[in-house]
Design a protein around this motif. Sequence first.
Motif, PDB file in Angstrom:
ATOM      1  N   GLU A 143       1.683-101.045 123.514  1.00 58.03           N
ATOM      2  CA  GLU A 143       1.002-100.810 122.244  1.00 58.03           C
ATOM      3  C   GLU A 143       1.876-100.020 121.273  1.00 58.03           C
ATOM      4  O   GLU A 143       1.863-100.275 120.064  1.00 58.03           O
ATOM      5  CB  GLU A 143      -0.314-100.060 122.469  1.00 58.03           C
ATOM      6  CG  GLU A 143      -1.437-100.906 123.024  1.00 58.03           C
ATOM      7  CD  GLU A 143      -1.400-100.955 124.542  1.00 58.03           C
ATOM      8  OE1 GLU A 143      -0.341-100.677 125.116  1.00 58.03           O
ATOM      9  OE2 GLU A 143      -2.448-101.283 125.143  1.00 58.03           O
ATOM     10  N   PHE A 144       2.650 -99.064 121.813  1.00 60.38           N
ATOM     11  CA  PHE A 144       3.541 -98.283 120.941  1.00 60.38           C
ATOM     12  C   PHE A 144       4.567 -99.190 120.272  1.00 60.38           C
ATOM     13  O   PHE A 144       4.754 -99.131 119.048  1.00 60.38           O
ATOM     14  CB  PHE A 144       4.242 -97.200 121.767  1.00 60.38           C
ATOM     15  CG  PHE A 144       5.277 -96.421 120.981  1.00 60.38           C
ATOM     16  CD1 PHE A 144       4.890 -95.421 120.106  1.00 60.38           C
ATOM     17  CD2 PHE A 144       6.630 -96.709 121.113  1.00 60.38           C
ATOM     18  CE1 PHE A 144       5.839 -94.713 119.372  1.00 60.38           C
ATOM     19  CE2 PHE A 144       7.578 -96.010 120.399  1.00 60.38           C
ATOM     20  CZ  PHE A 144       7.179 -95.010 119.511  1.00 60.38           C
ATOM     21  N   TYR A 145       5.227-100.026 121.034  1.00 53.98           N
ATOM     22  CA  TYR A 145       6.236-100.924 120.462  1.00 53.98           C
ATOM     23  C   TYR A 145       5.612-101.871 119.439  1.00 53.98           C
ATOM     24  O   TYR A 145       6.193-102.119 118.373  1.00 53.98           O
ATOM     25  CB  TYR A 145       6.915-101.729 121.564  1.00 53.98           C
ATOM     26  CG  TYR A 145       7.629-100.904 122.599  1.00 53.98           C
ATOM     27  CD1 TYR A 145       8.388 -99.799 122.230  1.00 53.98           C
ATOM     28  CD2 TYR A 145       7.542-101.218 123.953  1.00 53.98           C
ATOM     29  CE1 TYR A 145       9.041 -99.033 123.188  1.00 53.98           C
ATOM     30  CE2 TYR A 145       8.196-100.461 124.909  1.00 53.98           C
ATOM     31  CZ  TYR A 145       8.943 -99.371 124.529  1.00 53.98           C
ATOM     32  OH  TYR A 145       9.585 -98.613 125.470  1.00 53.98           O
ATOM     33  N   GLU A 146       4.442-102.393 119.766  1.00 51.69           N
ATOM     34  CA  GLU A 146       3.788-103.343 118.859  1.00 51.69           C
ATOM     35  C   GLU A 146       3.381-102.686 117.549  1.00 51.69           C
ATOM     36  O   GLU A 146       3.540-103.259 116.460  1.00 51.69           O
ATOM     37  CB  GLU A 146       2.566-103.956 119.557  1.00 51.69           C
ATOM     38  CG  GLU A 146       2.933-104.877 120.712  1.00 51.69           C
ATOM     39  CD  GLU A 146       1.851-104.936 121.767  1.00 51.69           C
ATOM     40  OE1 GLU A 146       0.686-104.626 121.444  1.00 51.69           O
ATOM     41  OE2 GLU A 146       2.171-105.284 122.928  1.00 51.69           O
ATOM     42  N   LEU A 147       2.877-101.450 117.621  1.00 50.90           N
ATOM     43  CA  LEU A 147       2.475-100.740 116.406  1.00 50.90           C
ATOM     44  C   LEU A 147       3.688-100.416 115.532  1.00 50.90           C
ATOM     45  O   LEU A 147       3.644-100.553 114.310  1.00 50.90           O
ATOM     46  CB  LEU A 147       1.724 -99.455 116.765  1.00 50.90           C
ATOM     47  CG  LEU A 147       0.312 -99.631 117.323  1.00 50.90           C
ATOM     48  CD1 LEU A 147      -0.214 -98.310 117.866  1.00 50.90           C
ATOM     49  CD2 LEU A 147      -0.620-100.162 116.239  1.00 50.90           C
ATOM     50  N   VAL A 148       4.778 -99.989 116.169  1.00 50.95           N
ATOM     51  CA  VAL A 148       5.993 -99.671 115.392  1.00 50.95           C
ATOM     52  C   VAL A 148       6.532-100.922 114.712  1.00 50.95           C
ATOM     53  O   VAL A 148       6.901-100.900 113.520  1.00 50.95           O
ATOM     54  CB  VAL A 148       7.063 -99.024 116.298  1.00 50.95           C
ATOM     55  CG1 VAL A 148       8.387 -98.901 115.551  1.00 50.95           C
ATOM     56  CG2 VAL A 148       6.611 -97.655 116.782  1.00 50.95           C
ATOM     57  N   LEU A 149       6.599-102.031 115.438  1.00 49.25           N
ATOM     58  CA  LEU A 149       7.088-103.280 114.847  1.00 49.25           C
ATOM     59  C   LEU A 149       6.168-103.765 113.736  1.00 49.25           C
ATOM     60  O   LEU A 149       6.633-104.309 112.725  1.00 49.25           O
ATOM     61  CB  LEU A 149       7.226-104.354 115.931  1.00 49.25           C
ATOM     62  CG  LEU A 149       8.349-104.137 116.950  1.00 49.25           C
ATOM     63  CD1 LEU A 149       8.273-105.181 118.057  1.00 49.25           C
ATOM     64  CD2 LEU A 149       9.718-104.184 116.276  1.00 49.25           C
ATOM     65  N   ALA A 150       4.864-103.544 113.900  1.00 44.88           N
ATOM     66  CA  ALA A 150       3.918-103.936 112.851  1.00 44.88           C
ATOM     67  C   ALA A 150       4.129-103.114 111.588  1.00 44.88           C
ATOM     68  O   ALA A 150       4.085-103.649 110.468  1.00 44.88           O
ATOM     69  CB  ALA A 150       2.485-103.783 113.354  1.00 44.88           C
TER      70      ALA A 150
END
Length: 489
Positions: free
Chosen positions: A112-119
């Motif tokens: 979730e951390f990686y996905e939020l940062v990329l978003a």
Amino acid sequence: MNIDYSQFLNMIPEVTLMAALMIVFITDLFTAKKPGEARNRNWFNPLVCVLMLAHIFINIWPTEASTAFGGMYMTNGSVGVIKTILAFSVLIVFVQSREWLQREDTNFKEGEFYELVLATLLGMNMMVSANHFLLFFLGLEMASVPMACLVAFDKYRHNSAEAGAKFILTATFSSGVMLYGISFLYAATGTLYFDDVMANISATPLCILGMVFFFSGLGFKISLVPFHFWTADTYQGAPTTVTGYLSVTSKGAAAFALCAILMKVFAPIVEYWQIMLMVVIVLSITIGNLFAIHQKDLKRFMAFSSISQAGYIMLAVVGNSAMSVTALSYYVLIYVVANLAVFSIIAAVEENNGGVVNMNAYNGFYKTNPRLAFLLTLALFSLGGIPPFAGMFSKFFVFMAAANGAQVTTAIGATIYAVVFIALVNTVISLYYYLLIVKAMFISDNENPLPTFKSSYSTKMALAICTLGVVAFGVCSIVYNWIHAASVM
């Protein structure tokens, strides 16, 4: 309705970023740790870093100017450079976050951390490529909403939930103010395209009021005074890795977008926004410096430092020339490596010493952890603008860009020189409070200094990248030439 899908070829940074986001999402979906399951995904962080590195290499070369979707999306050399700088900062954040994400209370939400940062990065890319106020606002919100989730990521530790609540509430109000300003501009010009607004804008009360409200909304994102009140509490409560990301990437994207819009859309009323911007710059640099002196919590200390640095970033825009874009982009790049180096060390100390972030705890730090103390000193010297580190060159180019073309014989020219002088004086003040940390580490006595600890390989890698940037980006002219060549394309 026929859609020309070839337009996506003009959006390669967004396409590759979206591809990376989907790969991370699908990988996380099928390999996520189930409750009670002892599964170790040591390969996940390297995979994300490799995807980010591939994204940077694909998009590092500046591209010719092009548009998509009826002119709402626009890209050129300078936009490509700032996107690469933002992606570079995200890569460093991913590298340094590995140790934190392996903690017991965070490893189950690593994906979730990686996905939020990329978003958020995808939203920032759309924001800096916008050529239409509606697309700009959508990009801004695409970046802001996931950012609030990141701030509240450690919701059971360090007041993270409170920080997230403060961030989202103030972000909501700032977005409302910005939309209010955009509605004024639409009422006055009848369009939301940047080029058409510029062609129809004039110094009417409605246009000026719309500009002020729009500026206020973006001033919040950059932490400019007097829109800065959320900064210290949010930086203190957010996870340290997220604080570092928020302090450089979000600020850099918003600063570049504001620079582009002021110099392009509001060019016909430059005499109005120049005065407003200069007042805000002086307040941001001065208040940020004065409040930083009194901070004992290092994350709050860096929050007020970032407010001051925001003033220096926007100082380049005062010159209103092609040099402004180059100087701003270069300053953001140097700020990325110096600030993330500081936050990497703060995070390492915090993770290995029970959440210690108090400045007094760093007394005698050199005796037990000399390498980290030395690297922290280099980063602080760069932030303060001490030669021969890269921060000195970035401040020099910002001062040059601000004074470029200003005539001291005119009222506006004399005012610009006065603002540059005040910024120069404030540089001395910033040196004082940055040296407070250096004094604590090397001079102040401590009967119980922080124990010696071994940093993780990810922290060492992040510090190696940042330190190389702090030392080399100033003396290697190829970096500045790359940014300048893209800006004049």
